[in-house]
Design an enzyme around this catalytic site. Sequence first.
Site, PDB file in Angstrom:
ATOM      1  N   GLY A 175       0.843  -1.184   0.000  1.00 54.44           N
ATOM      2  CA  GLY A 175       0.000   0.000   0.000  1.00 54.44           C
ATOM      3  C   GLY A 175       0.872   1.224   0.000  1.00 54.44           C
ATOM      4  CB  THR A 176       3.110   2.282  -1.881  1.00 50.22           C
ATOM      5  OG1 THR A 176       3.756   1.578  -0.843  1.00 50.22           O
ATOM      6  CG2 THR A 176       4.081   3.260  -2.457  1.00 50.22           C
ATOM      7  CB  THR A 177       0.693   7.140  -3.295  1.00 54.81           C
ATOM      8  OG1 THR A 177      -0.531   6.633  -2.776  1.00 54.81           O
ATOM      9  CG2 THR A 177       0.422   7.860  -4.595  1.00 54.81           C
ATOM     10  CB  SER A 212      -2.856   0.838  -3.065  1.00 50.93           C
ATOM     11  OG  SER A 212      -2.275   1.625  -2.057  1.00 50.93           O
TER      12      SER A 212
END
Lengths: 303, 205
Positions: free
Chosen positions: A83-85, A213
Amino acid sequence: MDNENFGLAKSFSSAPVLSISPHTNFSQKEQTDIEHELNEQVGTTGEYVSEGFCFKLAPGQDQIGFMRSLKEKAPKLTDFAKGTTTLAFEFQEGVLVAVDARATMGAFISSNNVRKVIEINDFLLGTMAGGAADCMFWEKYVAMQCRVYELRNGEKPSVAMASMMLASIMRQYRGQGLSMGTMFTGSDKTGASLYYIDNDATRVKGRLFAVGSGGTFAYGVLDTNYRYDMSLDEAVNLGIRAITSATFKDSASGGVVRIYHVTNHGKWNLIHDAIDVSELHYQFEQNKGHTGRGNEGKPNKYL
Amino acid sequence: MSGHNCVAIATDTRLSTQLMTIDTSFQRVFKVTDSCLMGVSGLGTDVQTLQLTLRSFYFSNSLMKFKLNLYRLKEGRDMKADVFSKLVATSLYEHRFGPYFVSPVIAGLDKVGENEYSPVICTYDSIGYREHNGQFEVAGTGAELLYGVCETFYKPNLEPEQLFEVISNSLLSALDRDSLSGWGAKVYLLTPTELTVRSLKTRQD
């Protein structure tokens, strides 16, 4: 030699090279890629031997199946920093890299202060999405390979070559459960360039990427406001804006924004080390005349 | 959470599908009677089906509202919080083989004597097992995170304003560790004479 640390972290550099990769034999002639693949083998003692590394495998017949079942049996042990941007784009003054800083294990926030930009060496940067350890290890490994190349050939490798080193490793370990989605960027004689590499051994050169994500949300802001002829200031603000929007919509992204700029002249700069995205969100909303709580146009009912 | 002659419910205001935030001002807490509140966390559609909003005209199948009204007509008085809490349990069990995906929390005050009120605090699983220890109850995605802080901050017989501080701090520190909660919070403080609702400013990521 003034720079003894091979571009690696301090903790790495004090160890002799041979102890990092015990099977590296510098006297051996250069091997072609095909020879490398032939040399790769699963040892009889349950070790995965290749490229000078010796990864211990689980005892048993179906090791790959075991690693996959581990993911279901112990998700908390095998999943980290998902879960990352992260986003990066090319513009006239180089490449801009912007990332969030949240690490989650399931719904639990394990940290809001992760460093997702890996400073590979003084001209290469990699971003981190997917398995934190996989990204960190292999990008540091590429740093070592780059330094070795420089010592052998008297010049730094191009970004294209360095990125290919990483992609080749991903190709070699494909299907073994590595998890990595990285934007690999750096600056060489031809200026700054940007590649996307992932654990399927995808390697694409491109202008604009958003990975993780929250990536889809970041693309929305990025695509509407992106121009190639932006100034550095405009680019930095766009990076901040895109990450902030993504962290608002995506619950697995958040924390702080970090911004890096890769110049066209062979190095990178850290522009912003940590700006709180929540404060940015309130600031952006208040500039529009909103409260930032998302209750505009709704009746103020409590019960 | 319960205090001395007061109870409180604190909740966040986020509605989402998986990781994507849909609404940042979603109402989860409803007034049952003048002395009872119900907070419902879980699947959005089930929350609204169970809910007891006064505008139940729009939600004519609002489950609990119907039963409450019937009780009021039969008995000529409002249901006590303790009775309501057991009604919720049996209502949820009616759907034993096709449950609502919710975990409700109830906070109420029942009069037991002159200026003496007994708090009713309980929570349920989705098929109506009622859990209550008289102190505090937690439910939702951040439930595990809330236990630790609540056990640390909670003291019995707090006065309303102290209770507000404790419940707010507990909720806020859990929100910082739960990626699926946040985006605003509300605290409902119920005393024998009044209901206070306060909005908390929270992180928006």
